[in-house]
Motif scaffolding. Structure first.
Motif, short mmCIF file in Angstrom:
data_model
loop_
_atom_site.label_atom_id
_atom_site.label_comp_id
_atom_site.label_asym_id
_atom_site.label_seq_id
_atom_site.Cartn_x
_atom_site.Cartn_y
_atom_site.Cartn_z
N MET A 1 0.86 -1.19 0.00
CA MET A 1 0.00 0.00 0.00
C MET A 1 0.89 1.24 0.00
SD MET A 1 -2.76 1.31 2.88
CE MET A 1 -3.68 -0.23 2.86
N SER A 2 0.57 2.23 -0.83
CA SER A 2 1.38 3.44 -0.90
C SER A 2 1.17 4.32 0.33
CB SER A 2 1.04 4.25 -2.16
OG SER A 2 -0.23 4.87 -2.03
N GLY A 3 2.13 5.20 0.56
CA GLY A 3 1.99 6.14 1.68
C GLY A 3 0.79 7.05 1.51
N VAL A 4 0.51 7.46 0.27
CA VAL A 4 -0.66 8.33 0.02
C VAL A 4 -1.94 7.61 0.40
CG1 VAL A 4 -2.04 9.46 -1.76
CG2 VAL A 4 0.44 9.72 -1.76
N GLU A 5 -2.06 6.32 0.02
CA GLU A 5 -3.26 5.56 0.35
C GLU A 5 -3.40 5.39 1.86
OE1 GLU A 5 -6.79 3.46 0.12
OE2 GLU A 5 -5.80 4.80 -1.31
N LEU A 6 -2.28 5.12 2.54
CA LEU A 6 -2.31 5.01 4.00
C LEU A 6 -2.78 6.31 4.63
CD1 LEU A 6 -1.69 3.75 6.76
CD2 LEU A 6 0.71 4.43 6.44
N LEU A 7 -2.23 7.45 4.18
CA LEU A 7 -2.60 8.74 4.77
C LEU A 7 -4.04 9.11 4.41
CD1 LEU A 7 0.70 10.77 4.30
CD2 LEU A 7 -0.16 9.65 6.36
N ARG A 8 -4.56 8.59 3.29
CA ARG A 8 -5.98 8.80 2.97
C ARG A 8 -6.86 8.13 4.02
NH1 ARG A 8 -10.21 6.33 1.36
NH2 ARG A 8 -9.11 4.34 1.18
N ILE A 9 -6.48 6.92 4.41
CA ILE A 9 -7.23 6.21 5.45
C ILE A 9 -7.12 6.95 6.78
CG2 ILE A 9 -7.37 4.06 6.77
CD1 ILE A 9 -6.34 2.61 4.26
N VAL A 10 -5.92 7.45 7.09
CA VAL A 10 -5.71 8.22 8.32
C VAL A 10 -6.60 9.46 8.32
CG1 VAL A 10 -4.05 9.56 9.67
CG2 VAL A 10 -3.36 7.38 8.65
N ALA A 11 -6.66 10.17 7.17
CA ALA A 11 -7.48 11.38 7.08
C ALA A 11 -8.95 11.08 7.32
CB ALA A 11 -7.29 12.03 5.70
N THR A 12 -9.39 9.91 6.91
CA THR A 12 -10.80 9.52 7.07
C THR A 12 -11.10 9.06 8.49
OG1 THR A 12 -10.91 8.86 4.75
CG2 THR A 12 -12.62 8.00 6.23
#
Length: 330
Positions: free
Chosen positions: A61-72
């Motif tokens: 999983m990319s860092g952007v995708e991980l941070l998207r989950i964190v943002a949600t």
């Protein structure tokens, strides 16, 4: 009361880089580490963190995708993306998809890592302070909810006006004393993390009570508004008291803060000439710096107030530095 250090989660699949990041960040933060996104999400399910610092190139999983989950799922956590890529589409995706505001380019220096993470946490903290002030105001006015509902149809901006009232002085448009105190605490915390300076400039209007009596309170309000306009742009520009204004200058040294205060005194003199009050309308400024003069918010305020008092004893229309009390620059 002892401050609890902010908590940071670092996600990096290179063990050596992860170890170095943990070592650097541990100077100022409680640090959790994860080698991949799955481990990071497991930690987030049990630990409350103030920031997530993630490498972009992660397995599965990319860092952007991980941070998207964190943002949600954890919107109160600041998000920092670490990447060796210079591609604009990576940054755009991070901003648009994960609402990332801070980036760190590889290779990076220890000070860059500390300051970027500290600034990201500070940014979220300031937003939370504003949100908390609005929330408190709404709670205290809960008994008015029925009346507000009736007025909402006639004034859709009423809620916004109430929120602004909590944060802004109605005469000058500057922030209120309450907001200034919160902002000072937040800026001091940021300066400590970044190991930088912070200047507090306090402005008092010379002989304002007598001047107000001679020219009228309406004219006094006009001048206060104009001074407020001159102060806008400085961090946390506020009406500290009746005729006292205050502003913060992050990362300013003594020379810069003194120059800024002298420029403000000059603007006050220009305002006096503009309103046909040349020589009769001036201000005095007291300047105090972290960490040179104080390391705590109230001590910094006390230092600035003492400098203002010295400026008054010297006749006003001058700047006094807390480090050189008794020496004025007109």
């Amino acid at each position: 009361m002892t401050r609890v250090a902010a908590s940071v989660l670092v996600v990096e699949d290179d063990p050596e880089i992860l170890r170095l990041m943990q070592q650097v960040l541990s100077r100022d933060f409680v640090v959790h580490t994860a080698a991949d996104a799955e481990e990071a999400l497991q930690i987030l399910s049990t630990e409350r963190v103030h920031a997530v610092v993630s490498d972009h190139m992660l397995p599965t999983m990319s860092g952007v995708e991980l941070l998207r989950i964190v943002a949600t799922k954890h919107p109160d956590a600041a998000r920092v993306l670490v990447t060796a890529s210079t591609r604009m589409d990576t940054a755009q995706e991070a901003v648009n998809v994960a609402r990332v505001r801070r980036f760190l380019a590889k290779p990076f220096r220890a000070n860059d890592l500390l300051s970027t993470v500290g600034e990201a946490i500070h940014e979220v903290a300031v937003a939370q302070i504003k949100s908390e002030l609005v929330r408190e105001l709404k709670e205290r006015n809960s008994e008015l909810s029925g009346a507000l509902a009736q007025l909402a149809a006639r004034d859709k901006d009423l809620s916004k006006k109430i929120e602004n009232f909590a944060l802004n002085d109605n005469v000058t448009g500057l922030f209120t004393h309450r907001y200034f105190q919160e902002a000072l605490s937040a800026e001091l915390a940021r300066a400590k993390v970044a190991r930088s300076t912070l200047a507090l400039v306090m402005v008092d209007i010379d002989r304002f009570r007598a001047w107000n009596h001679d020219y009228g309170y309406a004219e006094g309000d006009v001048v206060l508004r104009r001074l407020g306009e001159a102060l806008v742009g400085a961090e946390a520009a506020s009406r500290y008291g009746g005729d006292v204004l205050a502003a913060l200058l992050p990362r300013a040294d003594a020379a810069h803060a003194q120059h800024w205060a002298e420029s403000f005194c000059h603007k006050a003199r220009e305002l006096g000439r503009e309103r046909d009050l040349a020589g009769r309308f001036t201000v005095r400024c007291g300047v105090a710096l972290f960490p040179e003069h104080a390391t705590h918010d109230q001590d910094l305020i006390d230092a600035a107030e003492r400098a203002v008092a010295v400026a008054k004893s010297q006749g006003g229309d001058c700047v006094v530095l807390a480090s050189s009390l008794g020496h004025a620059i007109g």
